[in-house]
Write a protein that holds these residues in place. Sequence first.
Motif, short mmCIF file in Angstrom:
data_model
loop_
_atom_site.label_atom_id
_atom_site.label_comp_id
_atom_site.label_asym_id
_atom_site.label_seq_id
_atom_site.Cartn_x
_atom_site.Cartn_y
_atom_site.Cartn_z
N ASN A 1 78.10 -40.04 -4.42
CA ASN A 1 77.62 -41.22 -3.90
C ASN A 1 77.92 -42.41 -4.87
O ASN A 1 77.16 -43.41 -4.72
CB ASN A 1 76.48 -41.32 -3.40
CG ASN A 1 76.19 -42.39 -2.03
OD1 ASN A 1 77.37 -42.51 -1.44
ND2 ASN A 1 75.18 -43.03 -1.93
N ALA A 2 78.62 -42.09 -5.74
CA ALA A 2 79.16 -43.21 -6.86
C ALA A 2 80.63 -43.85 -6.94
O ALA A 2 81.44 -43.02 -7.19
CB ALA A 2 78.61 -42.68 -8.20
N VAL B 1 73.38 -40.08 -6.87
CA VAL B 1 72.63 -38.74 -6.98
C VAL B 1 73.47 -38.25 -8.29
O VAL B 1 74.49 -38.01 -8.38
CB VAL B 1 72.71 -37.79 -5.91
CG1 VAL B 1 72.10 -36.32 -6.40
CG2 VAL B 1 72.12 -38.53 -4.59
N GLU B 2 72.55 -37.68 -9.31
CA GLU B 2 72.93 -36.87 -10.34
C GLU B 2 72.65 -35.45 -10.44
O GLU B 2 71.47 -35.16 -9.97
CB GLU B 2 72.56 -37.41 -11.65
CG GLU B 2 72.69 -38.71 -11.85
CD GLU B 2 71.93 -39.43 -13.21
OE1 GLU B 2 72.18 -38.82 -14.26
OE2 GLU B 2 71.16 -40.29 -12.97
N VAL B 3 73.36 -34.47 -10.70
CA VAL B 3 73.28 -33.15 -10.67
C VAL B 3 73.44 -33.03 -12.39
O VAL B 3 74.61 -33.08 -12.77
CB VAL B 3 73.97 -32.19 -10.03
CG1 VAL B 3 73.69 -30.89 -10.51
CG2 VAL B 3 73.59 -32.36 -8.54
N GLN B 4 72.70 -32.61 -13.32
CA GLN B 4 72.82 -32.62 -14.66
C GLN B 4 72.30 -31.23 -15.19
O GLN B 4 71.55 -30.60 -14.60
CB GLN B 4 72.01 -33.53 -15.49
CG GLN B 4 72.28 -34.94 -14.92
CD GLN B 4 71.58 -35.97 -15.91
OE1 GLN B 4 70.54 -35.83 -16.38
NE2 GLN B 4 72.49 -37.10 -16.26
N THR C 1 82.41 -45.17 -16.26
CA THR C 1 82.78 -45.47 -15.02
C THR C 1 84.44 -45.33 -14.87
O THR C 1 84.98 -44.58 -15.61
CB THR C 1 82.55 -47.05 -14.86
OG1 THR C 1 83.46 -47.88 -15.48
CG2 THR C 1 81.00 -47.63 -15.04
N ASN C 2 85.13 -45.84 -13.76
CA ASN C 2 86.26 -45.59 -13.42
C ASN C 2 87.14 -46.41 -14.59
O ASN C 2 88.31 -46.17 -14.79
CB ASN C 2 86.48 -45.86 -11.93
CG ASN C 2 86.07 -44.89 -11.03
OD1 ASN C 2 85.75 -43.57 -11.50
ND2 ASN C 2 85.88 -45.44 -9.83
N ARG D 1 81.48 -42.34 -12.94
CA ARG D 1 82.15 -41.03 -13.38
C ARG D 1 81.34 -39.88 -14.11
O ARG D 1 81.40 -38.59 -14.02
CB ARG D 1 83.09 -41.13 -14.21
CG ARG D 1 84.48 -41.64 -13.38
CD ARG D 1 85.74 -41.53 -14.25
NE ARG D 1 85.46 -41.90 -15.71
CZ ARG D 1 85.97 -41.56 -16.75
NH1 ARG D 1 86.80 -40.91 -16.92
NH2 ARG D 1 85.38 -41.89 -17.94
N GLU D 2 80.57 -40.47 -15.06
CA GLU D 2 79.68 -39.65 -15.94
C GLU D 2 78.64 -40.17 -16.52
O GLU D 2 78.39 -41.45 -16.59
CB GLU D 2 80.36 -39.14 -16.97
CG GLU D 2 79.89 -37.93 -18.06
CD GLU D 2 80.69 -37.81 -19.25
OE1 GLU D 2 80.26 -37.16 -20.11
OE2 GLU D 2 82.01 -38.17 -19.32
#
Length: 168
Positions: free
Chosen positions: A126-127, A103-106, A152-153, A131-132
Amino acid sequence: MDVDKSSPAPPSQPPMLHPAVEPLSFLLGSWRGQGEGGFPTINSFSYGEELQFSHSGNKPVIGYTQKTWKLSSCEPMHAESGYWRPKPDGTIEVVIAQSTGLVEVQKGTYNEKEKVIELQSETVGNASKVREIRRLFKLVDGNLCYEVQMATNTVSLQPHLKAALKKL
């Protein structure tokens, strides 16, 4: 055959645009085309895609759905849906749920004159690895073009997806 009279009749014409949605009205409708993807940790790939942007008229919200498929077999690949809330000051809030559970909140900005929307993730839920996510949409010669970058990480912000879509 009984008719359910409790439901309102479908509108005979499209709803009026909410004033906050007007600057992004060029998005409304269905878009289809092809894209390319890749990332340092995966093989490059091509895909078909359809985006749909809808508006009910009574709230300052644009509904969004997206689906992709393999070009060779038409097998489904990815889907996401959500809501875009443009604000009169040129900012926009977006929430997207992906078929992968992410899920993304942008938050971002839009430029009505140049038909450009820039989004950056505030939260990626949920990732375990992502990260971004950043998204850039722009209208180019009547085509809706976009680019998605991802971090990512283990990998810094890198290009991930790129597509050009024609309005249906």
